[in-house]
Design a protein around this motif. Structure first.
Motif, short mmCIF file in Angstrom:
data_model
loop_
_atom_site.label_atom_id
_atom_site.label_comp_id
_atom_site.label_asym_id
_atom_site.label_seq_id
_atom_site.Cartn_x
_atom_site.Cartn_y
_atom_site.Cartn_z
N UNK A 106 8.59 0.75 3.51
CA UNK A 106 9.51 0.58 3.52
C UNK A 106 9.85 1.97 2.51
N UNK A 107 10.68 2.19 1.68
CA UNK A 107 10.96 3.57 1.07
C UNK A 107 11.45 3.23 -0.30
N UNK A 108 11.96 4.03 -0.96
CA UNK A 108 11.51 3.79 -2.81
C UNK A 108 13.01 3.24 -3.15
N UNK A 109 13.87 2.86 -1.76
CA UNK A 109 14.93 2.11 -2.63
C UNK A 109 15.05 0.81 -1.75
N UNK A 110 13.91 0.65 -1.46
CA UNK A 110 14.10 -0.82 -0.51
C UNK A 110 14.07 -1.18 0.44
N UNK A 111 14.78 0.18 1.62
CA UNK A 111 14.88 -0.34 3.17
C UNK A 111 13.41 0.16 3.29
N UNK A 112 13.64 -0.73 4.98
CA UNK A 112 12.68 -0.48 5.72
C UNK A 112 13.14 0.23 6.55
N UNK A 113 12.12 1.58 6.81
CA UNK A 113 12.53 2.37 7.38
C UNK A 113 11.53 2.59 9.36
N UNK A 114 11.08 1.87 9.18
CA UNK A 114 10.44 0.93 10.65
C UNK A 114 9.10 0.51 10.39
N UNK A 115 9.22 -0.22 11.12
CA UNK A 115 8.60 -1.79 11.59
C UNK A 115 7.46 -1.66 12.72
N UNK A 116 6.49 -2.07 12.88
CA UNK A 116 5.64 -1.03 13.05
C UNK A 116 4.49 -2.37 14.39
N UNK B 198 0.72 -1.05 -0.46
CA UNK B 198 -0.25 0.11 -0.07
C UNK B 198 0.80 0.96 -0.08
N UNK B 199 0.80 2.08 -1.17
CA UNK B 199 1.30 3.75 -1.42
C UNK B 199 0.86 4.17 0.02
N UNK B 200 1.66 5.15 0.93
CA UNK B 200 1.45 6.04 1.82
C UNK B 200 1.30 7.34 1.68
N UNK B 201 0.07 7.92 1.35
CA UNK B 201 -0.13 9.02 1.97
C UNK B 201 0.50 10.44 2.41
N UNK B 202 0.65 10.22 3.83
CA UNK B 202 1.37 10.29 4.67
C UNK B 202 2.44 10.94 3.60
N UNK B 203 3.55 9.65 3.71
CA UNK B 203 5.15 9.34 3.57
C UNK B 203 5.45 9.38 2.56
N UNK B 204 5.47 10.60 0.90
CA UNK B 204 5.56 10.05 0.04
C UNK B 204 6.58 9.07 -0.62
N UNK B 205 6.68 8.24 -1.10
CA UNK B 205 8.14 7.71 -1.76
C UNK B 205 8.03 5.92 -0.45
N UNK B 206 6.80 5.65 0.28
CA UNK B 206 6.77 4.35 1.19
C UNK B 206 5.95 3.70 0.94
N UNK B 207 5.69 2.60 1.32
CA UNK B 207 5.44 1.38 0.64
C UNK B 207 5.23 0.76 2.59
N UNK B 208 3.59 0.81 2.41
CA UNK B 208 3.79 -0.74 3.47
C UNK B 208 3.12 -1.25 2.84
N UNK B 209 4.24 -3.31 3.71
CA UNK B 209 3.70 -4.11 3.09
C UNK B 209 3.75 -4.93 4.87
N UNK B 210 3.85 -6.01 4.50
CA UNK B 210 3.99 -7.30 5.67
C UNK B 210 4.09 -8.97 4.88
N UNK B 211 4.67 -9.50 6.06
CA UNK B 211 4.36 -10.84 5.83
C UNK B 211 3.50 -11.83 5.87
N UNK B 212 2.84 -12.93 5.08
CA UNK B 212 2.21 -13.14 4.65
C UNK B 212 1.55 -14.63 6.59
N UNK B 213 3.00 -15.06 6.66
CA UNK B 213 2.55 -16.15 7.33
C UNK B 213 3.86 -16.21 8.31
N UNK B 214 3.34 -16.90 9.88
CA UNK B 214 4.41 -17.17 11.03
C UNK B 214 6.37 -16.11 11.01
N UNK B 215 5.29 -15.17 10.87
CA UNK B 215 6.52 -13.94 10.98
C UNK B 215 5.88 -12.66 11.78
#
Length: 351
Positions: free
Chosen positions: A79-89, A55-72
């Motif tokens: 994740x930012x537009x370079x593929x780096x994780x910038x926050x874990x919630x 999901x593309x963030x509207x609050x933080x341009x260039x940031x995308x929210x993602x998750x694993x599907x199981x066992x995590x």
């Protein structure tokens, strides 16, 4: 619950064979096309090996929210537009079972769909978790609102949760070969009762979906295909087959924050996210068509033709068995797997 997968060796051989066939037929795409299409970034976090929603963030341009599907665990990653994780919630007070999707609502909240059911209808209920999109991108724990979900026609497997960006209504697309459905939630989700989702249209094999930022387009994707619909009066109409990248296990899709492109994600370690520009009538109404633009796929077309709109129910994804494109791609895939199995057995016998 973990998705059933082919053994790594067979999957790699099958994917390599299918990819080679597609490349030989269609030509390999450039890593980055002149129109901005191509690989956008690679998710490099070693913890994210089963990215199943985007999901593309509207609050933080260039940031995308993602998750694993199981066992995590109860985690959502920014994740930012370079593929780096910038926050874990961390989602406090939850024990996710099979998280499959994430979507941003007009209320500024992220909705996380714990809706997977790989046993084809074992769970009598599934859940949606919602929390405010963090104002600051940092590792943190958040309290969530949990919504209990049931389907009017009984339990089913699903991997796509879409919250409409204008009305805030939640929709789920079930995952079933040749007979999935698009389900509409109540006008407002209730945190105290059961939220019954009712089928409003047929859907193809779907692993994720997303609304455009203005809510006038809906995209549903599968492993090898995607279909774009117009959204009008609370229902999908028409249906245009889109070119999609060939990915290891394509399970996520989102519109870019400006609505001008789609981003496709996949499971797997160091999984690439592809950007595919939209053009003409594909563009959401708020963006408007570009008269001189012509569609330019960012990756080789999958070859899977979109199913025609069904008759009877609200115009939308077809409930047919998938069409010639699905059958052709299925045959190619099965032949690839069969070849891989034969090769492995022969090498084992000869060795």
């Amino acid at each position: 619950m973990r998705t059933t997968r082919l053994p790594a060796a067979l999957l790699a051989a099958a994917c390599a064979t299918a990819a080679a066939c597609a490349t030989a037929t269609l030509g390999a795409p450039p890593a980055r096309a002149a129109d901005g299409g191509g690989e956008a970034f690679t998710i490099g976090d070693p913890r994210i090996t089963e990215s199943s929603g985007l999901a593309a963030s509207l609050r933080h341009p260039g940031v995308y929210w993602t998750h694993n599907d199981s066992d995590d665990g109860p985690y959502v990653y920014a994740v930012d537009s370079r593929g780096r994780t910038v926050a874990t919630v961390t989602l406090r007070g939850t024990e996710p079972r099979d998280v499959e999707a994430v979507s941003l609502g007009p209320d500024g909240r992220l909705y996380v769909g714990d809706i997977g059911d790989n046993l084809g209808g074992k769970w009598p209920e599934v859940w949606i978790y919602a929390f405010a999109e963090p104002a600051e991108l940092r590792d943190q724990s958040v309290q969530v609102t949990r919504y209990k979900v049931r389907y009017e026609d009984g339990p089913r497997d699903a991997e796509a949760l879409m919250v409409h960006p204008v009305t805030g209504r939640a929709y789920i697309a079930s995952k079933k070969q040749g007979g999935g459905g698009l389900y509409q939630g109540p006008e407002q989700l209730s945190a105290t009762g059961v939220n019954t989702f009712r089928r409003i249209a047929d859907a193809p094999w779907t692993t994720d979906g997303a609304f455009s930022p203005d809510g006038t387009r809906l995209v549903l994707r599968g492993y090898f295909s995607a279909t774009l619909y117009r959204w009008k009066d609370g229902a999908p109409s028409g249906g245009e087959s889109l070119s999609t990248p060939f990915q290891r296990q394509g399970e996520s899709v989102t519109f870019s924050a400006d609505g001008r492109a789609l981003l496709y994600g996949s499971e797997g370690k160091d999984s690439p996210v592809w950007r595919s520009p939209l053009a003409g009538d594909q563009l959401p109404d708020a963006v408007g068509p570009q008269p001189s633009a012509t569609p330019a796929p960012s990756a080789p077309p999958s070859g899977e033709a979109a199913a025609p709109p069904s008759e009877g129910a609200a115009a939308g994804p077809s409930s047919s068995s998938g069409g010639a494109g699905d059958q052709t791609l299925g045959v190619v895939f099965l032949l690839a797997v069969a070849g891989a199995v034969f090769g492995l057995r022969r090498r084992k016998r000869d060795g």
